[in-house]
Design an enzyme around this catalytic site. Structure first.
Site, short mmCIF file in Angstrom:
data_model
loop_
_atom_site.label_atom_id
_atom_site.label_comp_id
_atom_site.label_asym_id
_atom_site.label_seq_id
_atom_site.Cartn_x
_atom_site.Cartn_y
_atom_site.Cartn_z
N TRP A 84 37.56 50.38 37.32
CA TRP A 84 38.86 50.07 37.93
C TRP A 84 39.47 48.82 37.30
CZ3 TRP A 84 40.63 45.69 40.43
CH2 TRP A 84 41.82 45.82 41.16
N HIS A 85 38.62 47.88 36.89
CA HIS A 85 39.12 46.62 36.36
C HIS A 85 39.72 46.76 34.97
CE1 HIS A 85 36.84 44.84 39.68
NE2 HIS A 85 37.59 43.78 39.51
N GLY A 86 39.34 47.75 34.22
CA GLY A 86 39.93 47.88 32.90
C GLY A 86 39.27 48.95 32.05
#
Length: 478
Positions: free
Chosen positions: A325-327
């Site tokens: 989700w963060h990248g």
């Protein structure tokens, strides 16, 4: 528009005056002002991406309306998948298209098949991971019949685009925030003062702690081959406080700004670096995302039910998805994997819900055992942050291997003032560790003059010690 910019310093008072003195007698008009202000706030960065927010808002609003009139399970699932498909489709295209393409090409190259595929130059819309998750939670809750869908489109649009938390959270649930748009708000002086106090603390975290730490962290990570092991360790330490000051600072400003307008957002950080184990850390760090994954991924997977193998599988999935989700980078996935490895031993010995209470409430000092656990947990977190910060896994492993050299025991010669500021920050947070934010009740029992002197000190530190060229909030890229 950045919270720590002159633009926002002009924007906020204008919206505040219009909100309380012009539109305050008409709830729908007040909500319409929130929508307009939110679109201006977001469009200040790039107005073209307003279309994504508007389209997502329309889809989820009408999905909710449709779910209210349909009882057939199969048809309800179709509507839910329309919502999930649109939101995850936007997220997948803008955030992960090139990642999947590059890894697809690399996989075929590994087996000797060369594929000529060019990635697209895609601009990642600010905050897309936040508002898509917020709107999806609405559709899921309506589908589960935990929430009655609203027929007030303006209120729903305000819920989706509410400018204080639009681009970096907290990721609000419709069950908490949406009803606040459907009821009349009245101005509260005490709530506004508390909001201003939290905004001040958020600005201190961002502009003094995070931005000063960023200067050293960026220099050390970008040139790690040239520094001693002790300096590399210091760089990781600075990044740990950069990301905490940056992200929790944003949350403080968002929550404080919301209180100026009569809204209560959920707490997003609860002094995570005072955690005594990694499970407690994840109950205190980015709470809105952690609880989102708990409610919409972990529990549907089976949660803590079933045998130990199932529990471990669920934990691994949640942490890997959280990392992704963060990248769109393997470093984030590996960061999630490392945190899963930290968490699983606690699960195996049934110690993952041991530290549920505040540490040493009512006492100035912590027990030696708690101090040891806090330092150990922070060390684990610091190690994991190296993967989060590094541009790729090769750099991350090189950075770590270069730490453990014979010069690890030397004294790094940089960042003395920043270390003093961090110490000051830790002391303030320690004394406020049982409150909603660091200075909520600082000098609360003292006379007004002492409080004003303290707030003036913080403002002076921000004005004098903030780097001339500040940085954007880290989580804007997510």
């Amino acid at each position: 528009m950045l919270f720590n910019s002159l633009d926002f310093a002009i924007f906020l008072p204008i919206v505040f005056i219009l909100y309380w003195f012009v539109t305050n007698k008409n709830l729908k008009l007040q909500n319409l002002l929130v929508v307009a202000a939110s679109y201006v706030f977001y469009g200040w960065w790039d107005w073209r991406f307003l279309a994504l927010i508007i389209f997502s808002t329309l889809i989820d609003y009408y999905v909710g309306i449709g779910l209210s009139g349909i009882q057939t399970k199969s048809k309800r699932k179709i509507l839910l998948w329309i919502s999930l498909g649109v939101n995850l489709g936007f997220l997948g295209f803008f955030k992960y298209h090139n990642f999947f393409l590059d890894n697809f090409v690399a996989a075929f190259s590994f087996f000797g098949k060369n594929i000529d595929a060019q990635g697209m130059h895609i601009i990642l819309p600010v905050g897309i991971s936040f508002y898509t998750f917020q709107t999806m939670s609405y559709s899921i809750d309506v589908y589960r019949k935990k929430l009655e869908p609203t027929k007030d489109f303006i209120a729903f649009a305000a819920f989706v685009s509410f400018f204080p938390q639009l681009v970096a959270g907290p990721i609000e649930r419709a069950t908490n925030l949406l009803p606040q748009f459907l009821t009349k708000r009245s101005f509260s002086y005490d709530k506004a003062v508390d909001g201003m106090r939290q905004i001040l603390w958020g600005l201190f975290k961002k502009m003094v702690i995070a931005d000063n730490c960023a200067e050293f962290a960026n220099e050390i990570f970008n040139n790690y081959e040239n520094y001693s092991g002790s300096t590399l360790l210091l760089g990781a330490f600075f990044f740990a406080f950069q990301i905490y000051g940056d992200f929790s600072g944003y949350s403080d400003i968002a929550i404080g700004t919301s209180r100026l307008f009569g809204f209560n957002l959920m707490k997003n950080f609860s002094f995570p670096y005072f955690s005594r184990d990694i499970a407690e850390f994840w109950r205190r760090w980015h709470i809105s995302l952690s609880t989102w994954f708990r409610d919409y991924l972990y529990i549907p997977l089976g949660g803590s039910k079933g045998n130990m193998q199932t529990k471990i599988r669920n934990i691994l999935i949640v942490f890997l998805v959280s990392g992704f989700w963060h990248g769109a980078n393997w470093t984030f996935i590996f960061w999630g994997f490392v945190n899963a490895l930290y968490f699983i031993p606690l699960l195996l010995i049934n110690k993952h819900r041991t530290n549920l209470s505040d540490i040493s409430p009512g006492s100035i000092f912590a027990r030696p055992k708690d101090i040891i656990n806090i330092v150990f947990t922070f060390a684990l977190t610091l190690f994991a942050w190296i993967f989060f910060r590094s541009p790729n896994l090769t750099v991350a492993f090189d950075f770590i291997s270069n730490i453990f050299q014979k010069d690890l025991l030397t004294i790094p010669k940089m960042g003395t003032l920043t270390l003093v500021l961090i110490l000051f920050f830790i002391v303030i947070e320690w004394f406020g560790r049982t409150d909603n934010y660091g200075i909520e009740k600082t000098f609360a029992k003292s006379n007004r003059m002492i409080r004003l002197v303290f707030y003036s000190l913080l403002i002076s530190i921000i004005a004098i010690l903030s780097p001339e060229k500040g940085s954007e909030f880290i989580y804007f890229q997510f």
